[in-house]
Scaffold this motif. Structure first.
Motif, PDB file in Angstrom:
ATOM      1  N   MET A 197       0.839  -1.205   0.000  1.00  0.00           N
ATOM      2  CA  MET A 197       0.000   0.000   0.000  1.00  0.00           C
ATOM      3  C   MET A 197       0.872   1.252   0.000  1.00  0.00           C
ATOM      4  O   MET A 197       0.605   2.221  -0.729  1.00  0.00           O
ATOM      5  N   GLY A 198       1.913   1.235   0.817  1.00  0.00           N
ATOM      6  CA  GLY A 198       2.800   2.387   0.915  1.00  0.00           C
ATOM      7  C   GLY A 198       3.514   2.675  -0.392  1.00  0.00           C
ATOM      8  O   GLY A 198       3.651   3.838  -0.796  1.00  0.00           O
ATOM      9  N   VAL A 199       3.971   1.614  -1.070  1.00  0.00           N
ATOM     10  CA  VAL A 199       4.700   1.804  -2.326  1.00  0.00           C
ATOM     11  C   VAL A 199       3.766   2.320  -3.425  1.00  0.00           C
ATOM     12  O   VAL A 199       4.136   3.209  -4.203  1.00  0.00           O
ATOM     13  N   ILE A 200       2.560   1.767  -3.510  1.00  0.00           N
ATOM     14  CA  ILE A 200       1.618   2.245  -4.531  1.00  0.00           C
ATOM     15  C   ILE A 200       1.230   3.699  -4.255  1.00  0.00           C
ATOM     16  O   ILE A 200       1.144   4.525  -5.169  1.00  0.00           O
ATOM     17  N   THR A 201       1.021   4.025  -2.979  1.00  0.00           N
ATOM     18  CA  THR A 201       0.707   5.408  -2.618  1.00  0.00           C
ATOM     19  C   THR A 201       1.858   6.336  -2.988  1.00  0.00           C
ATOM     20  O   THR A 201       1.644   7.443  -3.515  1.00  0.00           O
ATOM     21  N   LEU A 202       3.088   5.902  -2.737  1.00  0.00           N
ATOM     22  CA  LEU A 202       4.261   6.683  -3.124  1.00  0.00           C
ATOM     23  C   LEU A 202       4.285   6.906  -4.633  1.00  0.00           C
ATOM     24  O   LEU A 202       4.580   8.009  -5.110  1.00  0.00           O
ATOM     25  N   THR A 203       3.951   5.866  -5.388  1.00  0.00           N
ATOM     26  CA  THR A 203       3.904   5.970  -6.848  1.00  0.00           C
ATOM     27  C   THR A 203       2.884   7.016  -7.301  1.00  0.00           C
ATOM     28  O   THR A 203       3.155   7.836  -8.194  1.00  0.00           O
ATOM     29  N   LEU A 204       1.716   7.003  -6.687  1.00  0.00           N
ATOM     30  CA  LEU A 204       0.660   7.958  -7.051  1.00  0.00           C
ATOM     31  C   LEU A 204       1.061   9.394  -6.709  1.00  0.00           C
ATOM     32  O   LEU A 204       0.726  10.340  -7.442  1.00  0.00           O
ATOM     33  N   ILE A 205       1.811   9.551  -5.611  1.00  0.00           N
ATOM     34  CA  ILE A 205       2.273  10.890  -5.226  1.00  0.00           C
ATOM     35  C   ILE A 205       3.332  11.390  -6.215  1.00  0.00           C
ATOM     36  O   ILE A 205       3.287  12.534  -6.678  1.00  0.00           O
ATOM     37  N   VAL A 206       4.286  10.523  -6.549  1.00  0.00           N
ATOM     38  CA  VAL A 206       5.362  10.901  -7.476  1.00  0.00           C
ATOM     39  C   VAL A 206       4.793  11.286  -8.843  1.00  0.00           C
ATOM     40  O   VAL A 206       5.242  12.239  -9.484  1.00  0.00           O
ATOM     41  N   SER A 207       3.767  10.538  -9.280  1.00  0.00           N
ATOM     42  CA  SER A 207       3.203  10.770 -10.613  1.00  0.00           C
ATOM     43  C   SER A 207       2.212  11.930 -10.632  1.00  0.00           C
ATOM     44  O   SER A 207       1.729  12.321 -11.704  1.00  0.00           O
ATOM     45  N   GLY A 208       1.883  12.483  -9.461  1.00  0.00           N
ATOM     46  CA  GLY A 208       0.952  13.593  -9.392  1.00  0.00           C
ATOM     47  C   GLY A 208      -0.510  13.188  -9.362  1.00  0.00           C
ATOM     48  O   GLY A 208      -1.406  14.031  -9.447  1.00  0.00           O
ATOM     49  N   HIS A 209      -0.782  11.874  -9.223  1.00  0.00           N
ATOM     50  CA  HIS A 209      -2.159  11.406  -9.177  1.00  0.00           C
ATOM     51  C   HIS A 209      -2.753  11.484  -7.769  1.00  0.00           C
ATOM     52  O   HIS A 209      -3.943  11.217  -7.588  1.00  0.00           O
ATOM     53  N   LEU A 210      -1.923  11.825  -6.773  1.00  0.00           N
ATOM     54  CA  LEU A 210      -2.397  11.877  -5.392  1.00  0.00           C
ATOM     55  C   LEU A 210      -1.650  12.971  -4.652  1.00  0.00           C
ATOM     56  O   LEU A 210      -0.431  13.139  -4.830  1.00  0.00           O
ATOM     57  N   ASN A 211      -2.369  13.702  -3.822  1.00  0.00           N
ATOM     58  CA  ASN A 211      -1.746  14.731  -2.998  1.00  0.00           C
ATOM     59  C   ASN A 211      -0.844  14.094  -1.953  1.00  0.00           C
ATOM     60  O   ASN A 211      -1.164  13.036  -1.391  1.00  0.00           O
ATOM     61  N   ALA A 212       0.294  14.728  -1.681  1.00  0.00           N
ATOM     62  CA  ALA A 212       1.268  14.165  -0.742  1.00  0.00           C
ATOM     63  C   ALA A 212       0.711  14.010   0.666  1.00  0.00           C
ATOM     64  O   ALA A 212       1.209  13.184   1.446  1.00  0.00           O
ATOM     65  N   HIS A 213      -0.316  14.783   1.005  1.00  0.00           N
ATOM     66  CA  HIS A 213      -0.885  14.717   2.356  1.00  0.00           C
ATOM     67  C   HIS A 213      -2.140  13.854   2.425  1.00  0.00           C
ATOM     68  O   HIS A 213      -2.758  13.749   3.482  1.00  0.00           O
ATOM     69  N   ALA A 214      -2.485  13.236   1.311  1.00  0.00           N
ATOM     70  CA  ALA A 214      -3.680  12.396   1.288  1.00  0.00           C
ATOM     71  C   ALA A 214      -3.387  11.038   1.918  1.00  0.00           C
ATOM     72  O   ALA A 214      -2.241  10.602   2.019  1.00  0.00           O
ATOM     73  N   GLY A 215      -4.442  10.367   2.328  1.00  0.00           N
ATOM     74  CA  GLY A 215      -4.304   9.032   2.883  1.00  0.00           C
ATOM     75  C   GLY A 215      -4.205   7.978   1.786  1.00  0.00           C
ATOM     76  O   GLY A 215      -4.176   8.303   0.587  1.00  0.00           O
ATOM     77  N   VAL A 216      -4.181   6.724   2.192  1.00  0.00           N
ATOM     78  CA  VAL A 216      -4.115   5.622   1.228  1.00  0.00           C
ATOM     79  C   VAL A 216      -5.500   5.430   0.605  1.00  0.00           C
ATOM     80  O   VAL A 216      -6.482   5.233   1.327  1.00  0.00           O
ATOM     81  N   PRO A 217      -5.612   5.500  -0.726  1.00  0.00           N
ATOM     82  CA  PRO A 217      -6.923   5.321  -1.370  1.00  0.00           C
ATOM     83  C   PRO A 217      -7.511   3.939  -1.088  1.00  0.00           C
ATOM     84  O   PRO A 217      -6.767   2.961  -0.929  1.00  0.00           O
ATOM     85  N   LEU A 218      -8.829   3.850  -1.062  1.00  0.00           N
ATOM     86  CA  LEU A 218      -9.502   2.593  -0.735  1.00  0.00           C
ATOM     87  C   LEU A 218      -9.167   1.501  -1.743  1.00  0.00           C
ATOM     88  O   LEU A 218      -8.965   0.339  -1.357  1.00  0.00           O
ATOM     89  N   TRP A 219      -9.075   1.859  -3.036  1.00  0.00           N
ATOM     90  CA  TRP A 219      -8.789   0.826  -4.038  1.00  0.00           C
ATOM     91  C   TRP A 219      -7.388   0.243  -3.846  1.00  0.00           C
ATOM     92  O   TRP A 219      -7.166  -0.945  -4.133  1.00  0.00           O
ATOM     93  N   VAL A 220      -6.466   1.052  -3.317  1.00  0.00           N
ATOM     94  CA  VAL A 220      -5.114   0.558  -3.034  1.00  0.00           C
ATOM     95  C   VAL A 220      -5.164  -0.435  -1.868  1.00  0.00           C
ATOM     96  O   VAL A 220      -4.520  -1.494  -1.905  1.00  0.00           O
ATOM     97  N   ILE A 221      -5.930  -0.101  -0.845  1.00  0.00           N
ATOM     98  CA  ILE A 221      -6.067  -0.991   0.310  1.00  0.00           C
ATOM     99  C   ILE A 221      -6.665  -2.333  -0.115  1.00  0.00           C
ATOM    100  O   ILE A 221      -6.146  -3.404   0.217  1.00  0.00           O
ATOM    101  N   LEU A 222      -7.764  -2.278  -0.883  1.00  0.00           N
ATOM    102  CA  LEU A 222      -8.462  -3.504  -1.267  1.00  0.00           C
ATOM    103  C   LEU A 222      -7.628  -4.365  -2.214  1.00  0.00           C
ATOM    104  O   LEU A 222      -7.563  -5.594  -2.058  1.00  0.00           O
ATOM    105  N   SER A 223      -6.978  -3.741  -3.197  1.00  0.00           N
ATOM    106  CA  SER A 223      -6.179  -4.524  -4.149  1.00  0.00           C
ATOM    107  C   SER A 223      -4.956  -5.141  -3.481  1.00  0.00           C
ATOM    108  O   SER A 223      -4.598  -6.288  -3.765  1.00  0.00           O
TER     109      SER A 223
END
Length: 333
Positions: A197-223
């Motif tokens: 979850m942490g690595v995918i969240t990091l990927t989304l932050i680096v790519s600009g698809h997620l704000n750096a202060h956002a939590g882990v998206p639900l789809w990331v948790i479930l997958s």
């Protein structure tokens, strides 16, 4: 390769790592229950898979540590994403290698080592204080705590049930092992699924698809929960034999004691967001309960090989990740 396409590749590879984590570490939760015949292999694996999902949904503190506490967020768009991809490949290579030889090494530390190695190769900043405080110190202390507590807890079990008929005691502890195996699998979900979850969240932050202060998206948790559970259900039979039989010939009472202590340590560390190794904790707990019979009852040669794998995991995964980054970097700039 465009940024979005690379993000998709990294997410797929991350879930692949999560799958290897599941079959690599399924032994941690259930090998003791299977070796003492408290559970059949498939029933144990199914229970572990379900408990892993539940554990993964409970907390994201460990995911936050892995995603934000080990390296600075890589810069440079696709070049930054290459760091994450290299880290994952380094971890997967180490997972598959140790699985092939039946060595219960740490998937968690392989991933963290991969992140550090790829970041260093890319001249990105590593948060060394976070690595030391949240990875190295717990890595050293958690096996020692697991060994010591399991040794003492096993002595307490032996003393408490010293006058009980051995056949009756074994029957009762087989039932207790079902509960301890479920708890261990739950604890595994609160730890190991979190890393992906942490690595995918990091990927989304680096790519600009997620704000750096956002939590882990639900789809990331479930997958992530689904991938590690599928991996767990596939079973890691090579490592299961090592954990269940080769370190120490477990009995239902000793299997219960090892699992109970290990799950307690795992749940305690996950509550503080510390990414410790399930492998380290349960392996040392098995050694601890074995030492109560006599120190020679533990196959220390096997244990020594496991410890060597522990020591080599982070630097080996870091080296592979650095080499992978050198290979993919020219195609991402």
């Amino acid at each position: 390769m465009g940024s979005t396409a690379l993000v998709v590749v990294i997410v797929v590879v991350a879930l692949g790592f999560d799958y290897t984590n599941g079959f690599h570490d399924s032994a941690n939760a259930i090998a003791t229950s299977i070796s003492t015949k408290a559970l059949t292999p498939r029933v144990a694996l199914a229970m572990a898979a379900v408990a892993n999902v539940v554990g993964a949904l409970i907390s994201t503190k460990v995911a936050a540590t892995v995603g934000k506490g080990i390296i600075e967020t890589p810069t440079g768009g696709t070049a930054g994403l290459a760091v994450v991809l290299a880290a994952l490949v380094g971890a997967i290579v180490w997972n598959l290698g140790t699985w092939y030889f039946g060595l219960p090494s740490s998937s968690s530390h392989a991933l963290i080592g991969g992140l550090v190695g790829a970041a260093l190769a890319a001249s990105e900043a590593v948060k060394w204080s976070g690595v030391v405080d949240k990875v190295i110190v717990p890595m050293v202390l958690s096996p020692l705590i697991g060994f010591g507590l399991s040794y003492l807890f096993m002595l307490l079990v032996l003393w408490t049930f010293r006058s009980i008929n051995a056949v009756r005691a074994n029957r009762g502890f087989r039932w207790a092992q079902i509960a301890s195996a479920a708890t261990m699998s739950f604890a595994h979900g609160t730890q190991d699924a979190q890393k992906t979850m942490g690595v995918i969240t990091l990927t989304l932050i680096v790519s600009g698809h997620l704000n750096a202060h956002a939590g882990v998206p639900l789809w990331v948790i479930l997958s992530s929960a689904a991938a590690i559970s599928l991996g767990t259900y596939s079973g890691g039979w090579r490592i299961m034999r090592t954990m269940g039989r080769r370190i120490f010939s477990l009995t239902p009472p000793s299997g219960f004691a090892a699992q109970a202590v290990a799950s307690g340590v795992m749940l305690g560390t996950s509550a503080y967001g510390l990414p410790v190794s399930t492998t380290h904790v349960i392996s040392s707990a098995v050694m601890g309960v074995g030492a109560t019979r006599r120190f020679s009852a533990v196959r220390w040669g096997v244990a020594g090989n496991i410890v060597v794998a522990w020591v080599l995991t982070m630097p080996a995964a870091a080296l592979v990740a650095a080499l992978v980054w050198l290979g993919v970097h020219p195609f991402t700039t």
